[in-house]
Write a protein that holds these residues in place. Structure first.
Motif, PDB file in Angstrom:
ATOM      1  N   SER A 143       0.834  -1.205   0.000  1.00 43.99           N
ATOM      2  CA  SER A 143       0.000   0.000   0.000  1.00 43.99           C
ATOM      3  C   SER A 143       0.866   1.251   0.000  1.00 43.99           C
ATOM      4  O   SER A 143       0.577   2.240  -0.692  1.00 43.99           O
ATOM      5  N   LEU A 144       1.957   1.206   0.776  1.00 48.62           N
ATOM      6  CA  LEU A 144       2.870   2.344   0.842  1.00 48.62           C
ATOM      7  C   LEU A 144       3.554   2.580  -0.506  1.00 48.62           C
ATOM      8  O   LEU A 144       3.736   3.727  -0.926  1.00 48.62           O
ATOM      9  N   GLN A 145       3.916   1.488  -1.193  1.00 50.82           N
ATOM     10  CA  GLN A 145       4.536   1.619  -2.519  1.00 50.82           C
ATOM     11  C   GLN A 145       3.592   2.322  -3.487  1.00 50.82           C
ATOM     12  O   GLN A 145       4.010   3.171  -4.282  1.00 50.82           O
ATOM     13  N   LEU A 146       2.302   1.956  -3.449  1.00 52.79           N
ATOM     14  CA  LEU A 146       1.326   2.591  -4.335  1.00 52.79           C
ATOM     15  C   LEU A 146       1.175   4.074  -3.999  1.00 52.79           C
ATOM     16  O   LEU A 146       1.161   4.923  -4.901  1.00 52.79           O
ATOM     17  N   LYS A 147       1.065   4.369  -2.720  1.00 51.40           N
ATOM     18  CA  LYS A 147       0.930   5.764  -2.298  1.00 51.40           C
ATOM     19  C   LYS A 147       2.153   6.576  -2.706  1.00 51.40           C
ATOM     20  O   LYS A 147       2.038   7.711  -3.193  1.00 51.40           O
ATOM     21  N   THR A 148       3.346   5.996  -2.535  1.00 52.74           N
ATOM     22  CA  THR A 148       4.586   6.683  -2.906  1.00 52.74           C
ATOM     23  C   THR A 148       4.632   6.954  -4.405  1.00 52.74           C
ATOM     24  O   THR A 148       5.022   8.040  -4.848  1.00 52.74           O
ATOM     25  N   LEU A 149       4.218   5.960  -5.197  1.00 45.43           N
ATOM     26  CA  LEU A 149       4.222   6.127  -6.649  1.00 45.43           C
ATOM     27  C   LEU A 149       3.281   7.260  -7.065  1.00 45.43           C
ATOM     28  O   LEU A 149       3.627   8.088  -7.912  1.00 45.43           O
ATOM     29  N   GLU A 150       2.093   7.310  -6.451  1.00 39.09           N
ATOM     30  CA  GLU A 150       1.136   8.377  -6.781  1.00 39.09           C
ATOM     31  C   GLU A 150       1.688   9.743  -6.385  1.00 39.09           C
ATOM     32  O   GLU A 150       1.528  10.728  -7.122  1.00 39.09           O
ATOM     33  N   GLU A 151       2.353   9.811  -5.221  1.00 40.16           N
ATOM     34  CA  GLU A 151       2.921  11.084  -4.777  1.00 40.16           C
ATOM     35  C   GLU A 151       4.050  11.535  -5.699  1.00 40.16           C
ATOM     36  O   GLU A 151       4.173  12.726  -6.015  1.00 40.16           O
ATOM     37  N   GLU A 152       4.861  10.588  -6.137  1.00 40.79           N
ATOM     38  CA  GLU A 152       5.967  10.932  -7.033  1.00 40.79           C
ATOM     39  C   GLU A 152       5.469  11.429  -8.379  1.00 40.79           C
ATOM     40  O   GLU A 152       6.041  12.342  -8.972  1.00 40.79           O
ATOM     41  N   LEU A 153       4.389  10.821  -8.881  1.00 40.41           N
ATOM     42  CA  LEU A 153       3.842  11.217 -10.174  1.00 40.41           C
ATOM     43  C   LEU A 153       2.910  12.423 -10.062  1.00 40.41           C
ATOM     44  O   LEU A 153       2.608  13.074 -11.064  1.00 40.41           O
ATOM     45  N   GLY A 154       2.391  12.667  -8.857  1.00 39.86           N
ATOM     46  CA  GLY A 154       1.502  13.797  -8.662  1.00 39.86           C
ATOM     47  C   GLY A 154       0.100  13.571  -9.194  1.00 39.86           C
ATOM     48  O   GLY A 154      -0.623  14.534  -9.467  1.00 39.86           O
ATOM     49  N   VAL A 155      -0.303  12.310  -9.342  1.00 38.84           N
ATOM     50  CA  VAL A 155      -1.656  11.989  -9.825  1.00 38.84           C
ATOM     51  C   VAL A 155      -2.195  10.803  -9.039  1.00 38.84           C
ATOM     52  O   VAL A 155      -1.427  10.007  -8.478  1.00 38.84           O
ATOM     53  N   GLN A 156      -3.529  10.697  -9.002  1.00 41.43           N
ATOM     54  CA  GLN A 156      -4.150   9.508  -8.423  1.00 41.43           C
ATOM     55  C   GLN A 156      -4.240   8.442  -9.504  1.00 41.43           C
ATOM     56  O   GLN A 156      -4.755   8.685 -10.597  1.00 41.43           O
ATOM     57  N   LEU A 157      -3.737   7.265  -9.218  1.00 46.90           N
ATOM     58  CA  LEU A 157      -3.724   6.171 -10.177  1.00 46.90           C
ATOM     59  C   LEU A 157      -4.896   5.222  -9.982  1.00 46.90           C
ATOM     60  O   LEU A 157      -5.393   4.634 -10.951  1.00 46.90           O
ATOM     61  N   ILE A 158      -5.313   5.055  -8.737  1.00 51.78           N
ATOM     62  CA  ILE A 158      -6.353   4.078  -8.406  1.00 51.78           C
ATOM     63  C   ILE A 158      -7.328   4.708  -7.416  1.00 51.78           C
ATOM     64  O   ILE A 158      -6.911   5.331  -6.433  1.00 51.78           O
ATOM     65  N   GLU A 159      -8.625   4.548  -7.713  1.00 51.48           N
ATOM     66  CA  GLU A 159      -9.656   4.979  -6.773  1.00 51.48           C
ATOM     67  C   GLU A 159      -9.990   3.813  -5.861  1.00 51.48           C
ATOM     68  O   GLU A 159     -10.277   2.714  -6.338  1.00 51.48           O
ATOM     69  N   ARG A 160      -9.959   4.033  -4.548  1.00 55.35           N
ATOM     70  CA  ARG A 160     -10.202   2.967  -3.582  1.00 55.35           C
ATOM     71  C   ARG A 160     -11.691   2.911  -3.231  1.00 55.35           C
ATOM     72  O   ARG A 160     -12.311   3.937  -2.962  1.00 55.35           O
ATOM     73  N   THR A 161     -12.257   1.728  -3.249  1.00 55.52           N
ATOM     74  CA  THR A 161     -13.607   1.501  -2.759  1.00 55.52           C
ATOM     75  C   THR A 161     -13.541   0.389  -1.720  1.00 55.52           C
ATOM     76  O   THR A 161     -12.482  -0.202  -1.487  1.00 55.52           O
ATOM     77  N   ASN A 162     -14.668   0.067  -1.120  1.00 61.16           N
ATOM     78  CA  ASN A 162     -14.681  -0.972  -0.086  1.00 61.16           C
ATOM     79  C   ASN A 162     -14.366  -2.349  -0.651  1.00 61.16           C
ATOM     80  O   ASN A 162     -13.768  -3.185   0.017  1.00 61.16           O
ATOM     81  N   LYS A 163     -14.811  -2.594  -1.892  1.00 58.99           N
ATOM     82  CA  LYS A 163     -14.683  -3.951  -2.434  1.00 58.99           C
ATOM     83  C   LYS A 163     -13.534  -4.092  -3.431  1.00 58.99           C
ATOM     84  O   LYS A 163     -12.776  -5.034  -3.396  1.00 58.99           O
ATOM     85  N   ARG A 164     -13.435  -3.148  -4.389  1.00 59.51           N
ATOM     86  CA  ARG A 164     -12.422  -3.288  -5.431  1.00 59.51           C
ATOM     87  C   ARG A 164     -11.748  -1.947  -5.680  1.00 59.51           C
ATOM     88  O   ARG A 164     -12.214  -0.899  -5.226  1.00 59.51           O
ATOM     89  N   LEU A 165     -10.672  -2.022  -6.427  1.00 62.10           N
ATOM     90  CA  LEU A 165      -9.965  -0.824  -6.842  1.00 62.10           C
ATOM     91  C   LEU A 165     -10.336  -0.516  -8.288  1.00 62.10           C
ATOM     92  O   LEU A 165     -10.532  -1.422  -9.087  1.00 62.10           O
ATOM     93  N   ARG A 166     -10.418   0.766  -8.619  1.00 65.06           N
ATOM     94  CA  ARG A 166     -10.763   1.157  -9.977  1.00 65.06           C
ATOM     95  C   ARG A 166      -9.704   2.088 -10.528  1.00 65.06           C
ATOM     96  O   ARG A 166      -9.313   3.064  -9.874  1.00 65.06           O
TER      97      ARG A 166
END
Length: 293
Positions: free
Chosen positions: A36-59
């Motif tokens: 999870s931290l790797q994904l968050k770090t990647l989004e912060e480095e790129l400056g964009v949201q890559l994945i929208e989090r929901t309760n069941k799945r990721l989009r």
């Protein structure tokens, strides 16, 4: 911002393909919080949201979808390059990526994979399935080296080795005790709703069927179009209409309720070929595998 590394791309691809961070973590043999931290770090480095989090799945966001397509290309190219270099002193080994549509792949691939494994036991396979358009996407992204496709495809972009030409057939639902004629005309077929293969970009099979119906003066009711042949056959089984599909695809769903017939008043055929990128240096495993065709 530091540059992305290959490990980050592989982590991101695993999350996308598994649909859940927990499943991706199990696939990668790591704990969920660091992933999870790797994904968050990647989004912060790129400056964009890559994945929208929901309760069941990721989009995937639009940016995430673009990154995933590029990641497929980059990781595939790196893996292929690694295989090429290792072959110089390690012999025939590694993983061979192949792709095929359902039906045709099941008929052409398993026996050849088994024979190839007997000759070259250190080569493993990544076998991806999808319609012709998807197989060409995977070739372009260097995720696979060899694909089986329905023609036509762009001969300026791909090498082509024809395999077989097969007819398209009608598949209808027949109750127990009903007559099962060997053939049917387009006019008879169009008396019930039709279930057709969906048109894919650059792929003309859909147009071939539409042109045949038009030439016969038939104005059918099209109930459903899909690039999932098994789904179309399931709809036939449920009595929702009749399907027009390649003969090999018609065999994907054996069922006493499904009846396969030749179409009498037109010649619907499609050719199948094995293909690879023009100008690409194939791995030794890919070259040897092609010899089996």
């Amino acid at each position: 911002m530091k540059d992305m590394d290959l490990r980050q791309l592989k982590y991101f691809m695993a999350i996308v393909e598994e649909g859940q961070i927990s499943r991706a973590a199990r696939r990668l043999h790591m704990a969920q919080p660091p992933l999870s931290l790797q994904l968050k770090t990647l989004e912060e480095e790129l400056g964009v949201q890559l994945i929208e989090r929901t309760n069941k799945r990721l989009r995937l966001t639009e940016a995430g979808h673009a990154l995933y397509q590029r990641a497929e290309q980059i990781v595939g190219l790196v893996d292929n390059t690694t295989k090429e270099i290792r072959e110089f002193d390690q012999g025939l080994r590694g993983t061979l990526g192949i792709g095929s549509p359902p039906g045709i792949g099941h008929l052409t691939m398993p026996s050849r994979i088994a024979a190839f494994h007997a000759a070259y036991p250190e080569v493993s396979f990544q076998w991806r399935e999808g319609n012709t358009y998807r197989v060409l996407e995977l070739l372009d992204a260097h995720v696979i080296e060899i694909g089986i496709v329905r023609l036509p495809v762009d001969e300026n972009a791909y090498e082509i080795k024809p395999l077989v030409t097969e007819p398209w057939v009608a598949v209808t639902r027949t109750a127990q005790g009903q007559a099962r004629p060997p053939s049917i005309s387009l006019a008879e077929l169009a008396r019930q709703p039709l279930l057709l293969m969906h048109r894919q970009q650059g792929i003309q099979c859909h147009d071939m069927v539409s042109d045949a119906l038009r030439a016969a003066g038939v104005e059918p009711t099209v109930f459903c179009e899909s690039d999932n042949v098994t789904a179309l056959l399931t709809l036939v089984e449920l009595g929702m209409g009749a399907a027009i599909v390649p003969r090999s695809a018609a065999a994907l769903k054996p069922s006493e309720a499904l009846h396969i017939m030749e179409i009498t008043d037109c010649r619907l055929e499609s050719s199948v070929a094995i293909t690879w990128l023009k100008g690409q240096r194939l791995s030794a495993a890919a070259r040897k595998f092609l010899e089996m065709f």
